[in-house]
Motif scaffolding. Structure first.
Motif, PDB file in Angstrom:
ATOM      1  N   ARG A 161     -21.910  75.173   4.514  1.00 60.11           N
ATOM      2  CA  ARG A 161     -22.309  76.494   4.999  1.00 60.11           C
ATOM      3  C   ARG A 161     -21.504  76.822   6.251  1.00 60.11           C
ATOM      4  N   GLY A 162     -21.184  78.099   6.419  1.00 54.82           N
ATOM      5  CA  GLY A 162     -20.509  78.539   7.634  1.00 54.82           C
ATOM      6  C   GLY A 162     -19.014  78.703   7.501  1.00 54.82           C
ATOM      7  N   HIS A 163     -18.531  78.968   6.298  1.00 49.59           N
ATOM      8  CA  HIS A 163     -17.092  79.121   6.095  1.00 49.59           C
ATOM      9  C   HIS A 163     -16.477  80.177   7.012  1.00 49.59           C
ATOM     10  N   LYS A 164     -17.233  81.217   7.327  1.00 50.61           N
ATOM     11  CA  LYS A 164     -16.720  82.293   8.182  1.00 50.61           C
ATOM     12  C   LYS A 164     -17.547  82.441   9.451  1.00 50.61           C
ATOM     13  N   SER A 165     -18.223  81.392   9.847  1.00 56.04           N
ATOM     14  CA  SER A 165     -19.106  81.426  11.004  1.00 56.04           C
ATOM     15  C   SER A 165     -18.727  80.319  11.980  1.00 56.04           C
ATOM     16  N   ARG A 166     -19.170  80.464  13.214  1.00 59.03           N
ATOM     17  CA  ARG A 166     -18.958  79.399  14.204  1.00 59.03           C
ATOM     18  C   ARG A 166     -19.858  78.209  13.921  1.00 59.03           C
ATOM     19  N   ASP A 167     -21.045  78.480  13.368  1.00 58.37           N
ATOM     20  CA  ASP A 167     -21.995  77.418  13.034  1.00 58.37           C
ATOM     21  C   ASP A 167     -21.716  76.932  11.625  1.00 58.37           C
ATOM     22  N   LYS A 168     -21.484  75.642  11.479  1.00 60.63           N
ATOM     23  CA  LYS A 168     -21.107  75.060  10.199  1.00 60.63           C
ATOM     24  C   LYS A 168     -22.072  73.940   9.836  1.00 60.63           C
ATOM     25  N   LEU A 169     -22.231  73.739   8.557  1.00 64.70           N
ATOM     26  CA  LEU A 169     -23.009  72.619   8.044  1.00 64.70           C
ATOM     27  C   LEU A 169     -22.098  71.841   7.118  1.00 64.70           C
ATOM     28  N   VAL A 170     -21.913  70.562   7.409  1.00 67.53           N
ATOM     29  CA  VAL A 170     -21.042  69.722   6.580  1.00 67.53           C
ATOM     30  C   VAL A 170     -21.836  68.565   5.991  1.00 67.53           C
TER      31      VAL A 170
END
Length: 65
Positions: free
Chosen positions: A41-50
């Motif tokens: 999640r967060g491909h285009k956001s500053r917050d990402k989930l990996v």
């Protein structure tokens, strides 16, 4: 995000360069192949989930901190 780890990158957020830089950084620091790291999640956001395959959250945190 509670429990988040903050990582600052120098790569620009253009054409996925920042996402690629994040995956490369994590692979090196976690000592895992880059193909085991999935941006959920967060491909285009500053917050990402990996997700890191074959590595527990506890072990990942230990290796990053």
């Amino acid at each position: 995000m509670a429990g988040a780890i903050k990582i600052k990158l120098r790569a620009s957020a253009v054409e996925g360069k920042a996402n690629a830089a994040l995956i490369s950084f994590l692979a090196e620091r976690l000592n895992v192949p880059a193909r085991t790291i999935v941006l959920l999640r967060g491909h285009k956001s500053r917050d990402k989930l990996v997700r890191v395959d074959n590595l527990s959250e506890e072990e990942a945190r230990r290796r990053l901190l």
